[in-house]
Design a protein around this motif. Structure first.
Motif, PDB file in Angstrom:
ATOM      1  N   LEU A  52       0.809  -1.262  -0.133  1.00 48.72           N
ATOM      2  CA  LEU A  52      -0.016   0.060  -0.157  1.00 48.72           C
ATOM      3  C   LEU A  52       0.804   1.308  -0.018  1.00 48.72           C
ATOM      4  O   LEU A  52       0.760   2.156  -0.768  1.00 48.72           O
ATOM      5  N   VAL A  53       1.606   1.211   0.778  1.00 53.40           N
ATOM      6  CA  VAL A  53       2.489   2.657   1.078  1.00 53.40           C
ATOM      7  C   VAL A  53       3.368   2.643  -0.109  1.00 53.40           C
ATOM      8  O   VAL A  53       3.658   3.869  -0.535  1.00 53.40           O
ATOM      9  N   SER A  54       4.204   1.667  -0.477  1.00 51.91           N
ATOM     10  CA  SER A  54       5.301   1.703  -1.639  1.00 51.91           C
ATOM     11  C   SER A  54       4.579   2.381  -2.818  1.00 51.91           C
ATOM     12  O   SER A  54       4.861   3.282  -3.523  1.00 51.91           O
ATOM     13  N   THR A  55       3.595   1.765  -3.165  1.00 56.12           N
ATOM     14  CA  THR A  55       2.720   1.816  -4.506  1.00 56.12           C
ATOM     15  C   THR A  55       2.128   3.366  -4.380  1.00 56.12           C
ATOM     16  O   THR A  55       2.286   3.837  -5.496  1.00 56.12           O
ATOM     17  N   ALA A  56       1.441   3.738  -3.233  1.00 57.74           N
ATOM     18  CA  ALA A  56       1.013   4.764  -3.300  1.00 57.74           C
ATOM     19  C   ALA A  56       1.926   5.945  -3.489  1.00 57.74           C
ATOM     20  O   ALA A  56       1.717   7.068  -4.210  1.00 57.74           O
ATOM     21  N   SER A  57       2.922   5.781  -2.700  1.00 62.86           N
ATOM     22  CA  SER A  57       4.106   6.831  -2.664  1.00 62.86           C
ATOM     23  C   SER A  57       4.709   6.899  -4.054  1.00 62.86           C
ATOM     24  O   SER A  57       5.048   8.227  -4.430  1.00 62.86           O
ATOM     25  N   LEU A  58       4.804   5.794  -4.844  1.00 58.39           N
ATOM     26  CA  LEU A  58       5.316   5.996  -6.106  1.00 58.39           C
ATOM     27  C   LEU A  58       4.342   6.595  -7.039  1.00 58.39           C
ATOM     28  O   LEU A  58       4.812   7.395  -7.993  1.00 58.39           O
ATOM     29  N   MET A  59       3.093   6.373  -6.937  1.00 52.02           N
ATOM     30  CA  MET A  59       2.203   7.096  -7.773  1.00 52.02           C
ATOM     31  C   MET A  59       2.226   8.567  -7.489  1.00 52.02           C
ATOM     32  O   MET A  59       1.882   9.439  -8.320  1.00 52.02           O
ATOM     33  N   MET A  60       2.077   8.785  -6.148  1.00 51.23           N
ATOM     34  CA  MET A  60       2.135  10.429  -5.948  1.00 51.23           C
ATOM     35  C   MET A  60       3.352  11.057  -6.317  1.00 51.23           C
ATOM     36  O   MET A  60       3.274  12.290  -6.728  1.00 51.23           O
ATOM     37  N   GLY A  61       4.654  10.241  -6.169  1.00 53.35           N
ATOM     38  CA  GLY A  61       5.801  10.958  -6.835  1.00 53.35           C
ATOM     39  C   GLY A  61       5.687  11.198  -8.193  1.00 53.35           C
ATOM     40  O   GLY A  61       5.945  12.314  -8.859  1.00 53.35           O
ATOM     41  N   VAL A  62       5.084  10.326  -9.141  1.00 53.40           N
ATOM     42  CA  VAL A  62       5.062  10.513 -10.549  1.00 53.40           C
ATOM     43  C   VAL A  62       3.976  11.754 -10.800  1.00 53.40           C
ATOM     44  O   VAL A  62       4.217  12.399 -11.598  1.00 53.40           O
ATOM     45  N   GLY A  63       2.842  11.591  -9.902  1.00 58.03           N
ATOM     46  CA  GLY A  63       1.763  12.505  -9.973  1.00 58.03           C
ATOM     47  C   GLY A  63       2.197  13.873  -9.667  1.00 58.03           C
ATOM     48  O   GLY A  63       1.640  14.799 -10.296  1.00 58.03           O
ATOM     49  N   ALA A  64       3.403  14.012  -9.059  1.00 57.92           N
ATOM     50  CA  ALA A  64       3.789  15.434  -8.578  1.00 57.92           C
ATOM     51  C   ALA A  64       4.306  16.081  -9.973  1.00 57.92           C
ATOM     52  O   ALA A  64       4.322  17.498 -10.157  1.00 57.92           O
ATOM     53  N   VAL A  65       4.805  15.479 -10.782  1.00 57.18           N
ATOM     54  CA  VAL A  65       5.354  16.020 -12.373  1.00 57.18           C
ATOM     55  C   VAL A  65       4.343  15.696 -13.530  1.00 57.18           C
ATOM     56  O   VAL A  65       4.735  16.324 -14.540  1.00 57.18           O
ATOM     57  N   LYS A  66       3.518  14.509 -13.269  1.00 60.87           N
ATOM     58  CA  LYS A  66       2.977  14.218 -14.527  1.00 60.87           C
ATOM     59  C   LYS A  66       1.509  14.164 -14.130  1.00 60.87           C
ATOM     60  O   LYS A  66       1.143  13.373 -13.350  1.00 60.87           O
ATOM     61  N   GLN A  67       0.714  14.813 -14.825  1.00 58.41           N
ATOM     62  CA  GLN A  67      -0.757  14.840 -14.478  1.00 58.41           C
ATOM     63  C   GLN A  67      -1.706  13.594 -15.337  1.00 58.41           C
ATOM     64  O   GLN A  67      -2.856  13.487 -14.919  1.00 58.41           O
TER      65      GLN A  67
END
Length: 225
Positions: A52-67
């Motif tokens: 949960l944490v690793s996947t969500a963090s990865l998605m949030m990180g990519v979402g910070a620069v790619k919409q």
């Protein structure tokens, strides 16, 4: 006369004492079984929390620069597959090493009691009989991969059907927060720890992981690196 006096001094057991001892034995057996069950259940909860944490963090990180929603979903799916494979391989190697150690210990204990070639053959036979109660590397690997995948599916499902960028990010945070609280509470119940503190600790840890990943990725992306 002495024999009759000694028989009178001997403790007498009643039916109530027998029932009490039986109940105590059943209670100890139930506690032992619960302990064995709680170990792998707690491991499954921790594996799901990791996914949960690793996947969500990865998605949030990519979402910070790619919409783009496709980029976020593909990133989360790649994190799910990579993390599940990593968990499975790591658990398989770890449990297999533990299995080799326990089998070697069984063989040494058998050979200590007896000597000669006959004892070696008997030790190998006993090893085969006792192997059924030892940890199974394949089962452990499959359980770890499944638990990780279950946790990783939460942010993926939360982001899959929301096109708006900001709403999608908040939906991921909300879904992950709820799942973190549930996993933290369940892990505390299985470990017989304070539920509120454990749930809060897991929740805050997940928030920090997502915030740090989002912030650092946003910083690096905005600097043009």
């Amino acid at each position: 006369m002495a024999s009759s006096q000694s028989s009178l001094n001997q403790p007498k057991f009643t039916a109530g004492d027998l029932e009490q001892q039986t109940a105590q034995l059943d209670l100890e057996t139930e506690e032992f079984d619960y302990s064995k069950r709680s170990q792998w259940l707690r491991a499954a909860v921790l594996g799901a929390n990791d996914g949960l944490v690793s996947t969500a963090s990865l998605m949030m990180g990519v979402g910070a620069v790619k919409q783009d929603i496709k980029v976020m979903i593909l990133t989360g799916f790649a994190g799910l597959v990579a993390g599940a494979c990593s968990m499975a391989i790591g658990e398989f190697v770890s449990v297999y090493s533990q299995l080799d150690i326990e089998l070697a210990q069984i063989r040494r204990e058998k050979m200590k009691r007896e000597n000669g070639a006959v004892a070696v053959i008997a030790a190998l036979d006993d090893e085969k009989d006792e192997k059924d109660g030892l940890p199974n590397p394949l089962q452990a690997a499959a359980a770890s991969a499944l638990a990780f995948s279950v946790g990783a599916m939460v942010p993926l499902l939360a982001a899959s059907f929301i096109k708006d960028y900001k709403v999608r990010l908040w939906a991921v945070v909300a879904a992950v927060s709820l799942a973190l609280a549930v996993f933290g509470w369940l892990g505390a119940v299985l470990g017989k720890a304070p539920t509120v503190k454990s749930a809060a600790r897991v929740l805050i840890g997940g928030w920090l992981a997502m915030a740090v990943t989002f912030g650092l990725t946003k910083l690096i992306g905005s600097s043009g690196l």
